[in-house]
Design an enzyme around this catalytic site. Structure first.
Site, PDB file in Angstrom:
ATOM      1  N   ARG A  37       8.332   3.806 -18.239  1.00 15.74           N
ATOM      2  CA  ARG A  37       7.107   3.068 -17.283  1.00 15.74           C
ATOM      3  C   ARG A  37       5.728   3.903 -17.290  1.00 15.74           C
ATOM      4  NH1 ARG A  37       6.223   1.857 -11.112  1.00 15.74           N
ATOM      5  NH2 ARG A  37       5.910   0.363 -10.642  1.00 15.74           N
ATOM      6  N   ILE A  63       1.538  -4.293 -12.191  1.00 13.84           N
ATOM      7  CA  ILE A  63       2.545  -4.206 -12.491  1.00 13.84           C
ATOM      8  C   ILE A  63       3.892  -4.387 -11.637  1.00 13.84           C
ATOM      9  CG2 ILE A  63       2.756  -1.462 -12.719  1.00 13.84           C
ATOM     10  CD1 ILE A  63       4.721  -1.465 -14.696  1.00 13.84           C
ATOM     11  N   SER A  64       4.855  -5.117 -11.516  1.00  9.50           N
ATOM     12  CA  SER A  64       6.116  -5.091 -10.501  1.00  9.50           C
ATOM     13  C   SER A  64       6.614  -3.862  -9.828  1.00  9.50           C
ATOM     14  CB  SER A  64       6.845  -6.734 -10.304  1.00  9.50           C
ATOM     15  OG  SER A  64       6.388  -7.380 -10.830  1.00  9.50           O
ATOM     16  N   GLN A  65       7.167  -3.472  -8.179  1.00  6.36           N
ATOM     17  CA  GLN A  65       7.462  -2.983  -7.702  1.00  6.36           C
ATOM     18  C   GLN A  65       8.946  -3.090  -8.468  1.00  6.36           C
ATOM     19  OE1 GLN A  65       8.305  -3.784  -3.928  1.00  6.36           O
ATOM     20  NE2 GLN A  65       9.808  -2.375  -3.520  1.00  6.36           N
TER      21      GLN A  65
END
Length: 213
Positions: A37, A63-65
């Site tokens: 990530r 950027i999503s959790q």
């Protein structure tokens, strides 16, 4: 960029975190546990890459959790070779998760800056979507329909009808619906005009943008 043993250790902890929050799909957990990530984030946020939090990326997007990525992906119930449409490529992290799980991914991004960056970056680190498109997610991708799954990674004020229309029978649409706060919503297509709807609590996403041109 390097992916080190330290990064792998942090990913393992992240998998434990999202697993403790209720994610059980081994393929989803495996993808989260193997995708670096930190590659998808600006260098200033590298220390935070494996925290279960959303972070800013270019063009006022996020950027999503990881938990949210895992939750949405789990709802899709992906099998290898499933044809999946993603609305909102963003950083490409969710795209990579779908690719890692063996899906044939078609992804649409509305922000040109992000589209240019991600469409070069993803193949470079080994994640090859079938197609990355610069366009309006509200319209879906009729020329490639029907899809086994459609995932929307931005907050939609309403459910776009073209997306429901582009699901195959038995297909699943996962979409956060709402203005300030979104309700994670799953539609399963049961027949030509018949959809089953399920709701899964509140989430927060950046808004889904319409093409105003």
């Amino acid at each position: 960029m390097k992916d080190t043993l330290k990064h792998q250790g942090l990913r393992n902890k992240l998998v434990e975190t999202i697993s403790a929050k209720g994610i059980t799909d081994e393929n989803v957990l495996g993808a989260i546990g193997s995708i670096p990530r930190h590659f998808f984030m600006d260098s200033g946020f590298l220390d935070y890459a494996y925290q279960d939090k959303a972070f800013p990326i270019a063009a006022d997007q996020t950027i999503s959790q990881p938990y949210t990525v895992a939750f949405q992906t789990e709802l899709l119930q992906i099998k290898p070779s499933d044809k999946i449409l993603e609305i909102g490529t963003g950083s490409g992290y969710q795209t990579a998760v779908l690719c890692k799980m063996g899906a044939k991914v078609y992804s649409i991004e509305r922000q040109h800056e992000l589209f240019k960056k991600t469409s070069k970056f993803l193949p470079k680190i080994g994640y090859r979507a079938k197609k990355l498109i610069f366009g309006d997610g509200y319209k879906g991708l009729p020329e490639e329909a029907p899809f086994k799954g459609i995932i929307v990674t931005a907050g939609a004020p309403f459910v776009p009808k073209p997306l429901l229309a582009q699901l195959e029978v038995g297909g699943r649409l996962v979409i956060p619906v709402g203005q300030e706060v979104q309700t994670m919503t799953l539609f399963i297509r049961k027949g030509p005009k018949d959809f089953e709807k399920h709701e899964f609590g509140d989430f927060r996403f950046v808004p889904m943008l319409e093409d105003k041109n």
